[in-house]
Each structure stands twice: as C-alpha cells, then as structure tokens.
Design an enzyme around this catalytic site. Structure first.
Site, PDB file in Angstrom:
ATOM      1  N   HIS A 160       0.822  -1.215   0.000  1.00  0.00           N
ATOM      2  CA  HIS A 160       0.000   0.000   0.000  1.00  0.00           C
ATOM      3  C   HIS A 160       0.857   1.266   0.000  1.00  0.00           C
ATOM      4  O   HIS A 160       0.336   2.371  -0.210  1.00  0.00           O
ATOM      5  CB  HIS A 160      -0.919  -0.004   1.218  1.00  0.00           C
ATOM      6  CG  HIS A 160      -2.267   0.599   0.953  1.00  0.00           C
ATOM      7  ND1 HIS A 160      -2.486   1.548  -0.023  1.00  0.00           N
ATOM      8  CD2 HIS A 160      -3.474   0.398   1.539  1.00  0.00           C
ATOM      9  CE1 HIS A 160      -3.756   1.898  -0.026  1.00  0.00           C
ATOM     10  NE2 HIS A 160      -4.381   1.216   0.915  1.00  0.00           N
ATOM     11  N   ASP A 169      -2.213   2.266  -4.554  1.00  0.00           N
ATOM     12  CA  ASP A 169      -3.442   2.711  -3.894  1.00  0.00           C
ATOM     13  C   ASP A 169      -4.524   1.642  -4.038  1.00  0.00           C
ATOM     14  O   ASP A 169      -4.477   0.798  -4.936  1.00  0.00           O
ATOM     15  CB  ASP A 169      -3.932   4.026  -4.514  1.00  0.00           C
ATOM     16  CG  ASP A 169      -2.989   5.186  -4.214  1.00  0.00           C
ATOM     17  OD1 ASP A 169      -2.337   5.142  -3.150  1.00  0.00           O
ATOM     18  OD2 ASP A 169      -2.906   6.113  -5.044  1.00  0.00           O
TER      19      ASP A 169
END
Length: 411
Positions: free
Chosen positions: A382, A386
């Site tokens: 992450h 995204d």
C-alpha cells in the site's frame, strides 16, 4: 597428485553455503564430473563435481558446515582407485543373495526426506522396503504413502522368545518411546531464507489483500476446444498459467504501480514484466522467473513455465533463474486452496493468488446457473499501490479471463 575441491561461484549476492551431503566416502573411487558433494545456498542446491578421476582423498568441510565461496571442501587423488574389501568365505556362505529391492535400497546413500522418515518410523517400515523416486533415489513422503496403500507388511517390534509369560511394563519404560514421537531437523538454507524473507516482507511493506472472483467458463471452454491442436503444434500442453500470465501482463500495462518497487525514497517503475511463478518443491517454495513475459506468446510462456518447473523439481535451478522478478503469481489451487492471502515477494509490490476452481450457483442474466468459479487474491504494498489501483488491476485480470478475446484485441 591431489586436486583440491573448492566452493564454486554460487551467483550474484550469494557468498556462502551449507554442506548438505557428501556423496562419496574417503577412499571411494570417483569418475570425472561425478557429483562429490551437495551445497545448499539460500536460493538453490548445487552439486560440486569431481574435476578428475581418482578417489576421494580428504574431506575438509563436514556435513552441516557453513563455507564461503572458494573455501576448501576436500581433495581428490587423481588416478587412484579404491579397493573394495572382499568378503570372507564365512560371510559369503552365510549371506543370502539380496533381492533386487535390497540391492536398489543398499545402493541408495540418500537419507529419506524428513517427512518420509517420520512416516516410516510411525509405521515400522524399513528403508529396504521402499524404492525412492526422489533425486538419486531419495525416499519421499509419496513413496511411503504408496507403500502403505499397497499394504506392505511392516516390521513389528522384536519380542523376546525366552518367556511366554506376559510382562508388565512400567510407565517409566514407556517414557522414552513417547519422546521419539518428536523429531528435530535442522532448517535448510533455503528454508531459513524463505522464513527470513517472508517475515521481512510482512515487517517492511504496508501489505493489504483485495479479493475478486472469476468465472472460468470461457478459459476452460477455449482450453477444451484447442488443447489437442495446441499441443500438436507447439509441443506443450495448454494450461491455466499461460492465461493468467497473459492477463497479468495485460493489466500491468495499465497499472504500472503494481509492477514497481521502492528503492529508498525512489519508486522504480519497470517497463517490462518478469513474471515469477511460485513452484512447490520437496525442499520448499522457489520462484523461478519468466523473463519478458509481456513480449511472449501464450505458447512461449507455457514452454518456459514447464522448463522452469522441471528444473525446480529436480533441484537444478540456477540462481539467475530466480533473480529479477517484478511480479509473482502463485497457484494454491493445485493443492486445493479455496482462498488465501499471499505474502509479497519483496521487493515486489504485488502478488496474485490463484485458487481452486469450484462449481457454484451464480446469477447470470437473472437466472441461476452453475459456473466454474475461482477466487482471486491480490496482495499489494500500500506504500506504492493505492486501493483503487489494486481493485482495478484485479478487475482487469478478471475481465481478461472471462473474455479472453480482450487479450487478442488488446482491450
């Protein structure tokens, strides 16, 4: 004249190895290029051959020792031949001619795999009762299971014939037997590396997993129609991994962040796809790399996956075969996994998990229909990727598999 046996160059970034097993004993004859010793690195297992014919003169590095590149392992005396000790006449008269099975077993110097040894001990099966199918005749867990399925006679514990009177056994006498139910086995270099890298990935990356499901009807139908023609023309079977690799390459073009990696404060975007294909072996999980998979045809991908898979199972992968991957695909479905959360193969930012295909009731155009469904899992970093990109990537893979024509039309 003696010739030194030294640790060969093991590949980029590999500086040490563990001595796994000597295939020859001191004084035994060796042929030129015959494997002498097995070295385990954190990535592959390497066999060191004899550079000359002769006999094993000296062993410097013992089994289990850690050695560096170019370290002295032992020496071979060139031109010498070991002399086999002839059995005495009494031994000859007493010993019966061994069976074919016993000859095969006695010539096997490889110890059984730990899982196989455990099963053999639990079922009182002798090593001479099993023909190993592993490398150099090593007995694998599957070999023991096959013997058990055939109903082989196990060797019962020896009972004293001096007395027929039942003897009571105290609890203290049973205690040592109970302790034998556990086994301590030293981790191989490969297993140590797997453990370290997976834990490092969990500790370093902001790892998250997103899921989707795919209707495999189109791919399975395409495969059924063309598998014979495909194999006849290309000399390789048409599997599922080729479709998944093509679908992944197609999705990575649109979402390059999933194919990127972090280097300090920089993000490196790769304009190529080196697809790592996770392969399970007797010694652990390895991930050989299909290089420039985005430039390959479906047939070329299937051929390369097959070649790398055979090398992995035979323990013959080179270090270079497992370097440079940009994205990994793992197929737990071959073992029956319904769903999982794969761990990243650092420094990559994405790994796709395939799973078992199961027929399920689905709503199609307002009607209940039975469809072959598979769950997909994308674990991603992450820090780079995204949530929107991760979900979109998985949707693109799903679309390509449910409508393979999109791959041909580049849609």
């Amino acid at each position: 004249m003696t010739t030194e046996i030294r640790v060969p160059t093991l590949g980029e970034s590999v500086t040490e190895a563990t001595v796994g097993k000597w295939f020859k004993k001191l004084g035994e004859a060796v042929a030129i290029d015959e494997p002498l010793v097995e070295l385990e690195t954190d990535k592959v297992t390497v066999e060191v051959p004899s550079p000359v014919a002769g006999k094993l003169f000296e062993i410097i590095a013992k089994e289990g020792d850690t050695v560096e590149v170019n370290a002295l392992l032992g020496a071979v005396e060139a031109g010498a031949a070991s002399v086999a000790k002839s059995p005495s006449s009494s031994e000859t008269s007493v010993s019966a001619a061994p069976s074919e099975l016993e000859q095969s077993s006695s010539s096997n110097t490889m110890p059984p795999a730990p899982s196989a040894a455990k099963l053999m001990a639990e079922n009182n099966i002798a090593k001479s009762d099993i023909l190993g199918s592993g490398k150099r005749g090593q007995i694998l867990k599957e070999d023991v299971l096959n013997v058990l399925a055939q109903g082989v006679k196990t060797s019962p514990p020896a009972v004293s014939a001096s007395s027929s009177t039942p003897v009571s056994v105290s609890s203290s006498a049973v205690a040592p037997v109970q302790e034998m139910r556990e086994e301590r086995v030293r981790m191989t270099k490969l297993r140590q590396t797997i453990a370290r890298r997976l834990k490092d990935a969990q500790n370093t990356a902001a790892m998250l997993t997103t899921f989707n499901e795919v209707d495999m009807s189109a791919v399975m139908g395409l495969r059924k129609r063309y598998k014979d023609l495909f194999e006849k023309k290309h000399g390789v079977k048409l599997g599922f991994m080729g479709f998944f690799t093509k679908a992944v390459c197609h999705a990575l073009k649109e979402l390059p962040a999933v194919n990127a990696e972090i280097d300090g404060t920089d993000i490196i975007y790769k304009n190529y796809v080196n697809a790592g294909i996770a392969v399970g072996t007797d010694k652990g999980l390895v991930v050989p790399v299909v290089r420039d998979a985005d430039q390959m045809s479906l047939a070329e991908i299937e051929k390369e996956i097959g070649r790398l898979g055979r090398l992995a199972r035979d323990g013959k992968l080179a270090v270079s075969d497992m370097q440079g991957g940009t994205f990994t695909i793992t197929n737990g479905g071959v073992y029956g996994s319904l769903m999982s959360t794969p761990i990243l193969n650092a420094p990559q930012s994405g790994i796709l998990g395939m799973h078992a295909i199961k027929e399920r009731a689905m709503v199609v155009d307002g009607q209940i229909a039975i469809r072959p469904m598979m769950y997909l899992a994308l674990s991603y970093d992450h820090r780079i990727v995204d949530g929107q990109e991760a979900v979109t990537f998985l949707v693109r893979v799903k679309e390509s598999l449910e409508d393979p024509e999109r791959l041909v039309l580049d849609l």
